[in-house]
Design a protein around this motif. Structure first.
Motif, PDB file in Angstrom:
ATOM      1  N   LEU A 160       0.818  -1.223   0.000  1.00 50.14           N
ATOM      2  CA  LEU A 160       0.000   0.000   0.000  1.00 50.14           C
ATOM      3  C   LEU A 160       0.847   1.266   0.000  1.00 50.14           C
ATOM      4  CD1 LEU A 160      -2.693  -1.316   2.513  1.00 50.14           C
ATOM      5  CD2 LEU A 160      -2.897  -1.207   0.029  1.00 50.14           C
ATOM      6  N   TYR A 161       2.063   1.157  -0.502  1.00 53.45           N
ATOM      7  CA  TYR A 161       2.958   2.314  -0.540  1.00 53.45           C
ATOM      8  C   TYR A 161       2.398   3.405  -1.452  1.00 53.45           C
ATOM      9  CZ  TYR A 161       7.007   5.104  -1.819  1.00 53.45           C
ATOM     10  OH  TYR A 161       7.861   6.149  -2.059  1.00 53.45           O
ATOM     11  N   ASN A 162       1.810   2.997  -2.561  1.00 50.61           N
ATOM     12  CA  ASN A 162       1.268   3.995  -3.491  1.00 50.61           C
ATOM     13  C   ASN A 162      -0.167   3.674  -3.865  1.00 50.61           C
ATOM     14  OD1 ASN A 162       1.510   6.329  -5.102  1.00 50.61           O
ATOM     15  ND2 ASN A 162       1.877   5.104  -6.938  1.00 50.61           N
ATOM     16  N   ASP A 165       5.225  -6.740   1.760  1.00 49.56           N
ATOM     17  CA  ASP A 165       6.257  -6.101   0.938  1.00 49.56           C
ATOM     18  C   ASP A 165       6.936  -7.191   0.103  1.00 49.56           C
ATOM     19  OD1 ASP A 165       8.844  -4.912   0.187  1.00 49.56           O
ATOM     20  OD2 ASP A 165       8.198  -3.283   1.520  1.00 49.56           O
ATOM     21  N   ILE A 166       7.116  -6.936  -1.180  1.00 51.35           N
ATOM     22  CA  ILE A 166       7.694  -8.005  -2.029  1.00 51.35           C
ATOM     23  C   ILE A 166       9.167  -8.277  -1.704  1.00 51.35           C
ATOM     24  CG2 ILE A 166       6.112  -7.872  -3.997  1.00 51.35           C
ATOM     25  CD1 ILE A 166       8.429  -6.211  -5.394  1.00 51.35           C
ATOM     26  N   THR A 167       9.798  -7.398  -0.945  1.00 52.41           N
ATOM     27  CA  THR A 167      11.182  -7.672  -0.563  1.00 52.41           C
ATOM     28  C   THR A 167      11.250  -8.578   0.672  1.00 52.41           C
ATOM     29  OG1 THR A 167      11.345  -5.700   0.818  1.00 52.41           O
ATOM     30  CG2 THR A 167      11.990  -5.461  -1.493  1.00 52.41           C
ATOM     31  N   VAL A 174      17.291   5.498 -14.358  1.00 55.78           N
ATOM     32  CA  VAL A 174      17.504   4.366 -13.440  1.00 55.78           C
ATOM     33  C   VAL A 174      16.287   3.440 -13.436  1.00 55.78           C
ATOM     34  CG1 VAL A 174      17.812   3.734 -11.006  1.00 55.78           C
ATOM     35  CG2 VAL A 174      19.091   5.661 -11.982  1.00 55.78           C
ATOM     36  N   TYR A 175      15.100   4.045 -13.374  1.00 54.18           N
ATOM     37  CA  TYR A 175      13.868   3.244 -13.383  1.00 54.18           C
ATOM     38  C   TYR A 175      13.871   2.282 -14.574  1.00 54.18           C
ATOM     39  CZ  TYR A 175       8.999   2.270 -14.555  1.00 54.18           C
ATOM     40  OH  TYR A 175       7.827   1.637 -14.921  1.00 54.18           O
ATOM     41  N   GLY A 176      14.188   2.817 -15.755  1.00 47.23           N
ATOM     42  CA  GLY A 176      14.207   1.977 -16.957  1.00 47.23           C
ATOM     43  C   GLY A 176      15.257   0.879 -16.856  1.00 47.23           C
ATOM     44  N   TYR A 190       4.507  -1.723 -21.499  1.00 52.84           N
ATOM     45  CA  TYR A 190       3.365  -0.817 -21.620  1.00 52.84           C
ATOM     46  C   TYR A 190       3.826   0.518 -22.178  1.00 52.84           C
ATOM     47  CZ  TYR A 190       2.053  -3.671 -17.508  1.00 52.84           C
ATOM     48  OH  TYR A 190       1.842  -4.661 -16.592  1.00 52.84           O
ATOM     49  N   PHE A 191       2.956   1.101 -22.971  1.00 54.28           N
ATOM     50  CA  PHE A 191       3.187   2.490 -23.358  1.00 54.28           C
ATOM     51  C   PHE A 191       2.453   3.364 -22.332  1.00 54.28           C
ATOM     52  CE2 PHE A 191       5.946   2.382 -27.064  1.00 54.28           C
ATOM     53  CZ  PHE A 191       6.201   1.016 -27.046  1.00 54.28           C
ATOM     54  N   ASN A 192       1.726   4.391 -22.686  1.00 57.83           N
ATOM     55  CA  ASN A 192       1.219   5.292 -21.629  1.00 57.83           C
ATOM     56  C   ASN A 192      -0.224   4.962 -21.239  1.00 57.83           C
ATOM     57  OD1 ASN A 192       3.590   6.547 -22.822  1.00 57.83           O
ATOM     58  ND2 ASN A 192       3.101   8.299 -21.533  1.00 57.83           N
TER      59      ASN A 192
HETATM   60  P1  NAD Z   1       1.227   2.005  -9.018  1.00 55.79           P
HETATM   61  O1  NAD Z   1       2.219   2.730  -8.191  1.00 55.79           O
HETATM   62  O2  NAD Z   1      -0.161   2.518  -9.080  1.00 55.79           O
HETATM   63  O3  NAD Z   1       1.176   0.465  -8.586  1.00 55.79           O
HETATM   64  C1  NAD Z   1       2.276  -0.193  -8.021  1.00 55.79           C
HETATM   65  C2  NAD Z   1       1.814  -0.892  -6.778  1.00 55.79           C
HETATM   66  O4  NAD Z   1       2.908  -1.564  -6.171  1.00 55.79           O
HETATM   67  C3  NAD Z   1       1.245   0.060  -5.739  1.00 55.79           C
HETATM   68  O5  NAD Z   1      -0.015  -0.395  -5.313  1.00 55.79           O
HETATM   69  C4  NAD Z   1       2.265   0.033  -4.610  1.00 55.79           C
HETATM   70  O6  NAD Z   1       1.666   0.239  -3.342  1.00 55.79           O
HETATM   71  C5  NAD Z   1       2.850  -1.346  -4.783  1.00 55.79           C
HETATM   72  N1  NAD Z   1       4.196  -1.480  -4.235  1.00 55.79           N
HETATM   73  C6  NAD Z   1       5.252  -0.625  -4.358  1.00 55.79           C
HETATM   74  N2  NAD Z   1       6.321  -1.098  -3.707  1.00 55.79           N
HETATM   75  C7  NAD Z   1       5.949  -2.285  -3.167  1.00 55.79           C
HETATM   76  C8  NAD Z   1       6.617  -3.249  -2.377  1.00 55.79           C
HETATM   77  N3  NAD Z   1       7.886  -3.095  -1.976  1.00 55.79           N
HETATM   78  N4  NAD Z   1       5.923  -4.351  -1.981  1.00 55.79           N
HETATM   79  C9  NAD Z   1       4.644  -4.530  -2.354  1.00 55.79           C
HETATM   80  N5  NAD Z   1       3.961  -3.637  -3.085  1.00 55.79           N
HETATM   81  C10 NAD Z   1       4.609  -2.534  -3.504  1.00 55.79           C
HETATM   82  O7  NAD Z   1       1.836   1.895 -10.475  1.00 55.79           O
HETATM   83  P2  NAD Z   1       1.157   1.433 -11.825  1.00 55.79           P
HETATM   84  O8  NAD Z   1       1.075   2.597 -12.719  1.00 55.79           O
HETATM   85  O9  NAD Z   1      -0.051   0.646 -11.555  1.00 55.79           O
HETATM   86  O10 NAD Z   1       2.327   0.513 -12.382  1.00 55.79           O
HETATM   87  C11 NAD Z   1       2.292  -0.888 -12.214  1.00 55.79           C
HETATM   88  C12 NAD Z   1       3.511  -1.490 -12.864  1.00 55.79           C
HETATM   89  O11 NAD Z   1       3.557  -1.117 -14.234  1.00 55.79           O
HETATM   90  C13 NAD Z   1       4.842  -1.015 -12.276  1.00 55.79           C
HETATM   91  O12 NAD Z   1       5.745  -2.100 -12.292  1.00 55.79           O
HETATM   92  C14 NAD Z   1       5.292   0.064 -13.235  1.00 55.79           C
HETATM   93  O13 NAD Z   1       6.685   0.181 -13.231  1.00 55.79           O
HETATM   94  C15 NAD Z   1       4.784  -0.497 -14.543  1.00 55.79           C
HETATM   95  N6  NAD Z   1       4.533   0.516 -15.577  1.00 55.79           N
HETATM   96  C16 NAD Z   1       3.728   1.582 -15.315  1.00 55.79           C
HETATM   97  C17 NAD Z   1       3.479   2.517 -16.311  1.00 55.79           C
HETATM   98  C18 NAD Z   1       2.640   3.731 -16.050  1.00 55.79           C
HETATM   99  O14 NAD Z   1       2.760   4.705 -16.783  1.00 55.79           O
HETATM  100  N7  NAD Z   1       1.757   3.731 -15.065  1.00 55.79           N
HETATM  101  C19 NAD Z   1       4.035   2.351 -17.585  1.00 55.79           C
HETATM  102  C20 NAD Z   1       4.842   1.244 -17.817  1.00 55.79           C
HETATM  103  C21 NAD Z   1       5.081   0.323 -16.795  1.00 55.79           C
END
Ligand code: NAD
Ligand code: WQD
Length: 366
Positions: A36-38, A61-63, A155-157, A195-197
């Motif tokens: 639930l971090y984001n 937490d996935i870690t 870095v993210y990429g 994914y794109f946008n």
């Molecule tokens: P988001 O932040 O809404 O969802 C990510 C979820 O992961 C969140 O609910 C967050 O609470 C959870 N999370 C974060 N760290 C965690 C941890 N350590 N343990 C467990 N849960 C954790 O993001 P999103 O837009 O839904 O993106 C989902 C995935 O798609 C991500 O991997 C992101 O990199 C990838 N992605 C997103 C986009 C975009 O534009 N939104 C584009 C390409 C790829």
């Protein structure tokens, strides 16, 4: 009866919640792990309001590999994983790179290890168009095919490229090991979905993107301008080599994107391809000005903006060539940019505080 059980990491986030909804609607049982971090737990209620089914949520937490082990132990019927959980802010990833590697790379490693211990062999991974970096450096690579060389500019990429490689190496090793034991090993598979946008919300107006901090992406920012939380949108650069000078992206409706995960999961199950990457995009590029026009139309009034210099690390054009997903997965986007804008506006207007407020009355009273 459930058609299968899926563990969805990051299942309360934007893309994960819509994929969870699509899975439940298709008859899957869904177990979510998310710290639930984001995101917010409220989205689980909204999913239930829409489809009448509720995913089981673990605040994990996935870690934390031991905690993941426990979830798999409690759900021996889980046979697939869709892995969304990650940190995703491009700018922040340059400021705290080790945290991005810890969550995105080490977290994925813990997940793969825990899956291996529990004989869960299929993984669908959230990759990103950002792995291609500036594809315009290759004149024949726009729209971008999957074989475009990967060279992330942030870095993210790089964490996404690393995890893609880790899944490839792991699946290859597991298949080799099985073959040495006289088995086919074909049950080990991975889908790398670039994914794109992502754009838009649920047409009901009760589910959408609810970023916890300051949004970074164009559409959530435009939505904040429309509800008066922000005075205007800053357009990052009007000196690109495009029809109106602003940068081009491929905006895909979130329902189409979510559906892409179901077809990828089915493809892994039916075709045992090993690891494959697919672009999930529409194949149609839109400029920032196109997006301002489309969203203003959905809102019914012009939205104020001001042109600023280019944003660091931005590229001219990220448009998908989705032919491979069209052909192999039989997946094609169905919804338009106009629908994405209308759905986003309905969600924003109904829920100016996102999930931090009650759903609209008509839903609760239904
Ligand atoms: P988001 O932040 O809404 O969802 C990510 C979820 O992961 C969140 O609910 C967050 O609470 C959870 N999370 C974060 N760290 C965690 C941890 N350590 N343990 C467990 N849960 C954790 O993001 P999103 O837009 O839904 O993106 C989902 C995935 O798609 C991500 O991997 C992101 O990199 C990838 N992605 C997103 C986009 C975009 O534009 N939104 C584009 C390409 C790829
Ligand atoms: C879109 C366009 C901006 C905000 C990012 C990640 C990518 C992926 C999706 C996860 C760009 C312009 C934006 C603003 C603007 N995420 N813009 N004013 O940069 O294509 O992709 O999110 O994987 O990895 O890099 O998306 O929505 O931030 O920007 O003019 O206030 O809108 O310059 O051209 P981007 P975005």
């Amino acid at each position: 009866m459930a058609v299968g059980s899926v563990l969805v990491t990051g299942g309360t986030g934007y893309i994960g919640s819509f994929t969870t909804l699509a899975l439940l609607e298709a008859g899957y049982k869904v177990v979510i792990v998310d710290n639930l971090y984001n995101s917010s737990q409220e989205c689980v209620n909204r999913i239930e309001l829409i489809c009448g089914k509720r995913p089981q949520l673990y605040d994990v937490d996935i870690t934390d590999e031991a905690a993941l082990d426990k979830v798999f132990d409690e759900h021996p019927d889980i046979d697939n994983v869709i892995h969304f959980a990650a940190l995703k802010a491009v700018g922040e990833s340059g400021e705290i790179p080790l945290e991005y590697y810890r969550v995105n790379v080490y977290g994925s490693l813990c997940l793969l290890q825990s899956m291996a211990k529990h004989n869960v062999t299929n993984i669908v991974f959230s990759s990103s168009a950002t792995v291609y970096g500036d594809a315009t450096r290759f004149p024949d690579m726009i729209p971008i095919p999957e074989h475009c060389p990967m060279e992330a500019t942030n870095v993210y990429g790089r964490t996404k490229i690393t995890v893609e490689g880790m899944i490839q190496d792991h699946v290859r090793a597991m298949r080799n090991k099985a073959q040495k034991e006289g088995k086919s090993g074909e049950e080990f598979n991975g889908a790398l979905l670039r994914y794109f946008n992502p754009a838009g919300a649920h047409p009901s107006g009760i589910m959408g993107e609810d970023p916890q901090g300051v949004p970074y992406n164009l559409l959530p920012l435009l939505a904040q301008v429309a509800v008066g939380k922000r005075e205007k949108l800053f357009v990052f650069g009007d000196d690109y080599d495009s029809k109106d000078g602003t940068a081009i992206r491929d905006y895909i409706h979130i329902l189409d994107l979510a559906n892409g995960h179901l077809v990828a999961l089915n493809y892994l199950r039916d075709n045992h391809p090993g690891v494959k990457a697919w672009n999930l995009g529409t194949g149609k590029g839109s400029t920032v000005f196109d997006m301002i026009t489309a969203f203003s139309k959905a809102v019914g009034r012009d939205l104020p903006y001001e042109v600023k210099p280019r944003r660091d690390g931005d590229v001219l054009n990220l448009t998908a060539n989705p032919t491979l997903a069209n052909k192999e997965l039989g997946w094609k986007t169905q919804l338009t940019l106009e629908q994405a804008c209308e759905d986003l506006w309905r969600w924003t207007e109904n829920n100016p505080q996102g999930y931090r407020q009650e759903p609209p009355k008509e839903f609760v009273e239904k």
